[in-house]
Design a protein around this motif. Structure first.
Motif, PDB file in Angstrom:
ATOM      1  N   LYS A  86       0.997  -1.080   0.071  1.00 26.95           N
ATOM      2  CA  LYS A  86       0.044   0.052   0.134  1.00 26.95           C
ATOM      3  C   LYS A  86       0.754   1.130   0.024  1.00 26.95           C
ATOM      4  CE  LYS A  86      -4.132  -1.807   1.929  1.00 26.95           C
ATOM      5  NZ  LYS A  86      -5.143  -1.440   3.374  1.00 26.95           N
ATOM      6  N   LYS A  89       1.977   1.796  -3.484  1.00 32.74           N
ATOM      7  CA  LYS A  89       0.740   2.241  -4.353  1.00 32.74           C
ATOM      8  C   LYS A  89       0.823   3.515  -4.181  1.00 32.74           C
ATOM      9  CE  LYS A  89      -3.041   0.079  -4.641  1.00 32.74           C
ATOM     10  NZ  LYS A  89      -4.233  -0.484  -4.304  1.00 32.74           N
ATOM     11  N   ARG A  90       0.573   4.207  -2.692  1.00 34.69           N
ATOM     12  CA  ARG A  90       0.435   5.565  -2.483  1.00 34.69           C
ATOM     13  C   ARG A  90       1.723   6.413  -3.250  1.00 34.69           C
ATOM     14  NH1 ARG A  90      -1.246   3.601   2.533  1.00 34.69           N
ATOM     15  NH2 ARG A  90       0.836   3.821   3.308  1.00 34.69           N
ATOM     16  N   PHE A  93       0.989   6.796  -6.998  1.00 39.61           N
ATOM     17  CA  PHE A  93      -0.137   7.177  -7.460  1.00 39.61           C
ATOM     18  C   PHE A  93      -0.090   8.251  -8.495  1.00 39.61           C
ATOM     19  CE2 PHE A  93      -4.204   9.547  -7.209  1.00 39.61           C
ATOM     20  CZ  PHE A  93      -5.065   8.879  -7.436  1.00 39.61           C
TER      21      PHE A  93
END
Length: 109
Positions: A86, A89-90, A93
């Motif tokens: 996660k 992914k952040r 982005f």
């Protein structure tokens, strides 16, 4: 010394500290069989409504909570990997597509 002074001035805080210590003991020593007794004692405290509320919510899924406090297995490693993915992914982005994200996840492992 500061804790002792605070506990001496507030009997509710003393009771709360004792309940928290016994719950921590169950958690660290995997004594889930003591959970129903702890819930009963915590639910009986009228001066600690938040603790009583917490204890009553444990009853909603008593089997799962007891298993979590009894069995030596946990999902810590999996949760760590999910947290890492996660975070990646952040960071990415709006910058790249799935293929670059996939490569970065595989390379960071």
């Amino acid at each position: 010394m500061q804790l002792k002074a605070a506990l001496a001035n507030c009997p509710e805080l003393t009771a709360l500290a004792e309940h928290v210590r016994s719950f921590a003991h169950m958690l660290t020593h995997l004594h889930g069989d003591q959970l129903p007794d702890w819930i009963e004692a915590a639910s009986a405290t009228t001066e600690l409504p938040s603790l009583r509320h917490f204890a009553q919510h444990l009853l909603r899924d008593l089997d799962a909570v007891t298993a979590g406090l009894t069995l030596p297995w946990n999902s810590g490693v999996v949760e760590g990997h999910v947290n890492r993915i996660k975070m990646l992914k952040r960071q990415m982005f709006g910058r790249a597509g799935f293929e670059l994200l996939r490569k970065r996840v595989l390379l960071s492992a």
